[in-house]
Design a protein around this motif. Structure first.
Motif, PDB file in Angstrom:
ATOM      1  N   ILE A  36       0.852  -1.197   0.000  1.00 60.78           N
ATOM      2  CA  ILE A  36       0.000   0.000   0.000  1.00 60.78           C
ATOM      3  C   ILE A  36       0.884   1.242   0.000  1.00 60.78           C
ATOM      4  CG2 ILE A  36      -2.031  -1.035   1.085  1.00 60.78           C
ATOM      5  CD1 ILE A  36      -1.084   0.198   3.775  1.00 60.78           C
ATOM      6  N   THR A  37       0.377   2.307  -0.613  1.00 58.37           N
ATOM      7  CA  THR A  37       1.136   3.547  -0.638  1.00 58.37           C
ATOM      8  C   THR A  37       0.268   4.709  -0.175  1.00 58.37           C
ATOM      9  OG1 THR A  37       0.601   4.552  -2.782  1.00 58.37           O
ATOM     10  CG2 THR A  37       2.111   2.670  -2.818  1.00 58.37           C
ATOM     11  N   ALA A  38       0.928   5.746   0.282  1.00 64.34           N
ATOM     12  CA  ALA A  38       0.301   7.052   0.559  1.00 64.34           C
ATOM     13  C   ALA A  38       1.443   8.016   0.858  1.00 64.34           C
ATOM     14  CB  ALA A  38      -0.685   6.987   1.719  1.00 64.34           C
ATOM     15  N   GLY A  64       5.110   7.565  -0.169  1.00 62.17           N
ATOM     16  CA  GLY A  64       5.545   8.266  -1.381  1.00 62.17           C
ATOM     17  C   GLY A  64       4.358   8.781  -2.168  1.00 62.17           C
ATOM     18  N   ASP A  65       4.659   9.723  -3.037  1.00 66.00           N
ATOM     19  CA  ASP A  65       3.630  10.296  -3.909  1.00 66.00           C
ATOM     20  C   ASP A  65       3.591   9.481  -5.197  1.00 66.00           C
ATOM     21  OD1 ASP A  65       2.144  11.783  -5.724  1.00 66.00           O
ATOM     22  OD2 ASP A  65       2.898  13.706  -4.975  1.00 66.00           O
ATOM     23  N   ILE A  66       2.482   8.793  -5.404  1.00 67.22           N
ATOM     24  CA  ILE A  66       2.373   7.865  -6.529  1.00 67.22           C
ATOM     25  C   ILE A  66       2.356   8.613  -7.877  1.00 67.22           C
ATOM     26  CG2 ILE A  66      -0.158   7.687  -6.659  1.00 67.22           C
ATOM     27  CD1 ILE A  66       2.288   4.698  -6.759  1.00 67.22           C
ATOM     28  N   PRO A 184     -16.759   5.029  -8.799  1.00 64.46           N
ATOM     29  CA  PRO A 184     -17.564   5.329  -7.609  1.00 64.46           C
ATOM     30  C   PRO A 184     -18.507   6.506  -7.826  1.00 64.46           C
ATOM     31  CG  PRO A 184     -15.289   6.061  -7.300  1.00 64.46           C
ATOM     32  CD  PRO A 184     -15.344   5.386  -8.634  1.00 64.46           C
ATOM     33  N   GLY A 185     -19.735   6.345  -7.339  1.00 69.52           N
ATOM     34  CA  GLY A 185     -20.586   7.496  -7.085  1.00 69.52           C
ATOM     35  C   GLY A 185     -20.203   8.007  -5.702  1.00 69.52           C
ATOM     36  N   PRO A 186     -21.096   8.627  -4.950  1.00 66.62           N
ATOM     37  CA  PRO A 186     -20.743   9.145  -3.632  1.00 66.62           C
ATOM     38  C   PRO A 186     -20.476   8.026  -2.609  1.00 66.62           C
ATOM     39  CG  PRO A 186     -22.715  10.216  -4.498  1.00 66.62           C
ATOM     40  CD  PRO A 186     -22.460   9.024  -5.361  1.00 66.62           C
ATOM     41  N   ARG A 191     -12.691  12.347   1.345  1.00 69.87           N
ATOM     42  CA  ARG A 191     -12.852  13.213   0.163  1.00 69.87           C
ATOM     43  C   ARG A 191     -14.268  13.774   0.077  1.00 69.87           C
ATOM     44  NH1 ARG A 191     -10.857  15.262  -4.819  1.00 69.87           N
ATOM     45  NH2 ARG A 191     -12.369  15.159  -6.497  1.00 69.87           N
ATOM     46  N   LEU A 192     -15.245  12.910   0.269  1.00 70.13           N
ATOM     47  CA  LEU A 192     -16.637  13.366   0.144  1.00 70.13           C
ATOM     48  C   LEU A 192     -16.984  14.314   1.290  1.00 70.13           C
ATOM     49  CD1 LEU A 192     -19.124  13.011  -1.677  1.00 70.13           C
ATOM     50  CD2 LEU A 192     -19.942  11.295  -0.077  1.00 70.13           C
ATOM     51  N   ARG A 193     -16.472  14.031   2.484  1.00 69.05           N
ATOM     52  CA  ARG A 193     -16.792  14.890   3.632  1.00 69.05           C
ATOM     53  C   ARG A 193     -16.146  16.271   3.487  1.00 69.05           C
ATOM     54  NH1 ARG A 193     -19.493  12.905   7.934  1.00 69.05           N
ATOM     55  NH2 ARG A 193     -20.267  10.820   7.523  1.00 69.05           N
TER      56      ARG A 193
HETATM   57  P1  NAD Z   1      -9.748   9.917   0.287  1.00 71.06           P
HETATM   58  O1  NAD Z   1      -9.339  11.354   0.308  1.00 71.06           O
HETATM   59  O2  NAD Z   1     -10.664   9.428   1.332  1.00 71.06           O
HETATM   60  O3  NAD Z   1      -8.453   8.969   0.272  1.00 71.06           O
HETATM   61  C1  NAD Z   1      -7.445   9.215  -0.663  1.00 71.06           C
HETATM   62  C2  NAD Z   1      -6.242   8.373  -0.334  1.00 71.06           C
HETATM   63  O4  NAD Z   1      -5.272   8.583  -1.342  1.00 71.06           O
HETATM   64  C3  NAD Z   1      -5.575   8.731   0.971  1.00 71.06           C
HETATM   65  O5  NAD Z   1      -5.048   7.551   1.530  1.00 71.06           O
HETATM   66  C4  NAD Z   1      -4.433   9.647   0.542  1.00 71.06           C
HETATM   67  O6  NAD Z   1      -3.380   9.640   1.466  1.00 71.06           O
HETATM   68  C5  NAD Z   1      -4.041   8.974  -0.752  1.00 71.06           C
HETATM   69  N1  NAD Z   1      -3.389   9.815  -1.760  1.00 71.06           N
HETATM   70  C6  NAD Z   1      -3.911  10.922  -2.335  1.00 71.06           C
HETATM   71  N2  NAD Z   1      -3.050  11.392  -3.237  1.00 71.06           N
HETATM   72  C7  NAD Z   1      -1.986  10.562  -3.257  1.00 71.06           C
HETATM   73  C8  NAD Z   1      -0.769  10.524  -3.979  1.00 71.06           C
HETATM   74  N3  NAD Z   1      -0.487  11.467  -4.890  1.00 71.06           N
HETATM   75  N4  NAD Z   1       0.112   9.526  -3.745  1.00 71.06           N
HETATM   76  C9  NAD Z   1      -0.174   8.578  -2.832  1.00 71.06           C
HETATM   77  N5  NAD Z   1      -1.298   8.572  -2.107  1.00 71.06           N
HETATM   78  C10 NAD Z   1      -2.192   9.560  -2.308  1.00 71.06           C
HETATM   79  O7  NAD Z   1     -10.378   9.710  -1.179  1.00 71.06           O
HETATM   80  P2  NAD Z   1     -11.394   8.583  -1.707  1.00 71.06           P
HETATM   81  O8  NAD Z   1     -12.768   9.054  -1.468  1.00 71.06           O
HETATM   82  O9  NAD Z   1     -10.959   7.262  -1.208  1.00 71.06           O
HETATM   83  O10 NAD Z   1     -11.172   8.707  -3.276  1.00 71.06           O
HETATM   84  C11 NAD Z   1     -10.289   7.884  -4.014  1.00 71.06           C
HETATM   85  C12 NAD Z   1     -10.426   8.284  -5.479  1.00 71.06           C
HETATM   86  O11 NAD Z   1     -11.779   8.065  -5.892  1.00 71.06           O
HETATM   87  C13 NAD Z   1     -10.129   9.769  -5.716  1.00 71.06           C
HETATM   88  O12 NAD Z   1      -9.488   9.929  -6.952  1.00 71.06           O
HETATM   89  C14 NAD Z   1     -11.511  10.370  -5.760  1.00 71.06           C
HETATM   90  O13 NAD Z   1     -11.558  11.568  -6.495  1.00 71.06           O
HETATM   91  C15 NAD Z   1     -12.302   9.264  -6.424  1.00 71.06           C
HETATM   92  N6  NAD Z   1     -13.739   9.351  -6.162  1.00 71.06           N
HETATM   93  C16 NAD Z   1     -14.217   9.327  -4.895  1.00 71.06           C
HETATM   94  C17 NAD Z   1     -15.587   9.435  -4.697  1.00 71.06           C
HETATM   95  C18 NAD Z   1     -16.182   9.432  -3.301  1.00 71.06           C
HETATM   96  O14 NAD Z   1     -17.361   9.711  -3.153  1.00 71.06           O
HETATM   97  N7  NAD Z   1     -15.441   9.126  -2.287  1.00 71.06           N
HETATM   98  C19 NAD Z   1     -16.457   9.573  -5.791  1.00 71.06           C
HETATM   99  C20 NAD Z   1     -15.930   9.590  -7.075  1.00 71.06           C
HETATM  100  C21 NAD Z   1     -14.558   9.484  -7.254  1.00 71.06           C
END
Ligand code: NAD
Length: 260
Positions: A36-38, A64-66, A184-186, A191-193
């Motif tokens: 896993i990365t973040a 790391g930044d993916i 994904p929808g909502p 992110r959504l919050r």
């Molecule tokens: P989130 O913000 O809850 O989690 C994002 C995760 O990605 C975190 O662990 C963060 O540390 C990591 N991350 C972000 N940028 C990174 C990078 N450059 N390198 C490494 N790690 C990174 O977001 P989520 O809701 O899980 O969303 C995931 C994806 O799905 C996003 O692209 C988001 O736009 C998309 N999405 C989410 C929703 C939703 O309702 N949650 C809906 C449509 C699309």
């Protein structure tokens, strides 16, 4: 149902929280070894500890930044063999296209189009050579129905989706490699919050009122949760999903109004 993937290796990008974490949880529970990365070490290490407590597959955490070459290289180096790749990264910010310069577009394209393409380039031929590979690209419902304030996301993710439509049907398809988009929808994630908080601050309305209105617009009358997203992802990675490729599957509680 046994998904038949215990002992396989997976890279799940951007997985300290939210949908990526949900995917990692489901895969580890199935006995898959997961990298896993973040970007943030604290949240990533906390998630890695949670995953290890599942007593499933091995868990490796790579900070790391993916979206950078260094971040991708570190993630790939930690994965001794790539059977499963779950592409994910943070989504672009909302806004008005009149305010976005070239840099804003390149950032969005890097995160939500070019990074997954680079990671597929680095992995799919080896998957094909071994006769098994699963790529799941986490994109967005915006690929099917654009979201007005998320033009950067609409554009970058559509670019990825168009590219993958061709790649999924190329010669790798005959060698057990599938590539699908999960839209994904909502979903109830940070992110959504954060997006809802932003909308609340901008409009002067209460967070709860905006959240409730969003839920009313979803036929299922709820937002999704990361666990159900992860379970679906794990199925796409399973031996049972080998005949499904080049597809874009919405998980949105019925929010998309079209027949197809
Ligand atoms: P989130 O913000 O809850 O989690 C994002 C995760 O990605 C975190 O662990 C963060 O540390 C990591 N991350 C972000 N940028 C990174 C990078 N450059 N390198 C490494 N790690 C990174 O977001 P989520 O809701 O899980 O969303 C995931 C994806 O799905 C996003 O692209 C988001 O736009 C998309 N999405 C989410 C929703 C939703 O309702 N949650 C809906 C449509 C699309």
């Amino acid at each position: 149902m046994d998904l038949g993937i215990a002992g396989r290796w997976a890279l799940v990008c951007a997985a300290s929280k939210g949908l990526g974490k949900g995917c990692a949880q489901a895969l580890v529970s199935e006995g898959v070894n997961v990298v896993i990365t973040a970007r943030g070490a604290d949240a990533l290490n906390a998630t890695a500890a949670e995953l290890r407590a599942l007593n499933g597959g091995e868990v490796r955490a790579v900070v790391g930044d993916i979206t950078t070459p260094a971040g991708r290289a570190a993630a790939l180096a930690a994965c001794p063999q790539m059977d499963i790749l779950v592409n994910n990264a943070g989504g672009p910010p909302p806004g008005d296209f009149r305010d976005w310069d070239r840099e804003a577009w390149i950032k969005a394209l890097d995160a939500n189009m070019l990074t997954p393409i680079e990671l597929m380039k680095a992995t799919v031929d080896a998957m094909a050579a071994r006769g098994y590979g699963r790529v799941v690209n986490i994109t967005s419902g915006a690929v099917k129905a654009p979201i007005d304030v998320l033009g950067l996301s609409n554009g970058a993710r559509s670019g990825l989706t168009g590219f993958v439509a061709g790649l999924a049907r190329s010669d790798i398809a005959a060698h057990g490699v599938t590539i699908n988009g999960l839209l994904p929808g909502p979903f109830d994630t940070d992110r959504l919050r954060v997006a809802t908080q932003g909308a609340a601050a901008k409009s002067g309305q209460a967070f709860d009122a905006i959240w409730a209105r969003r839920v009313q617009g979803i036929p299922a009358r709820r937002v999704g949760n990361a666990a159900e997203f992860g379970a679906f992802c794990a199925f796409l990675c399973s031996v049972h999903a080998g005949y499904l490729t080049g597809q874009n599957i919405l998980l949105d509680g019925g929010g998309y109004p079209g027949t197809f």
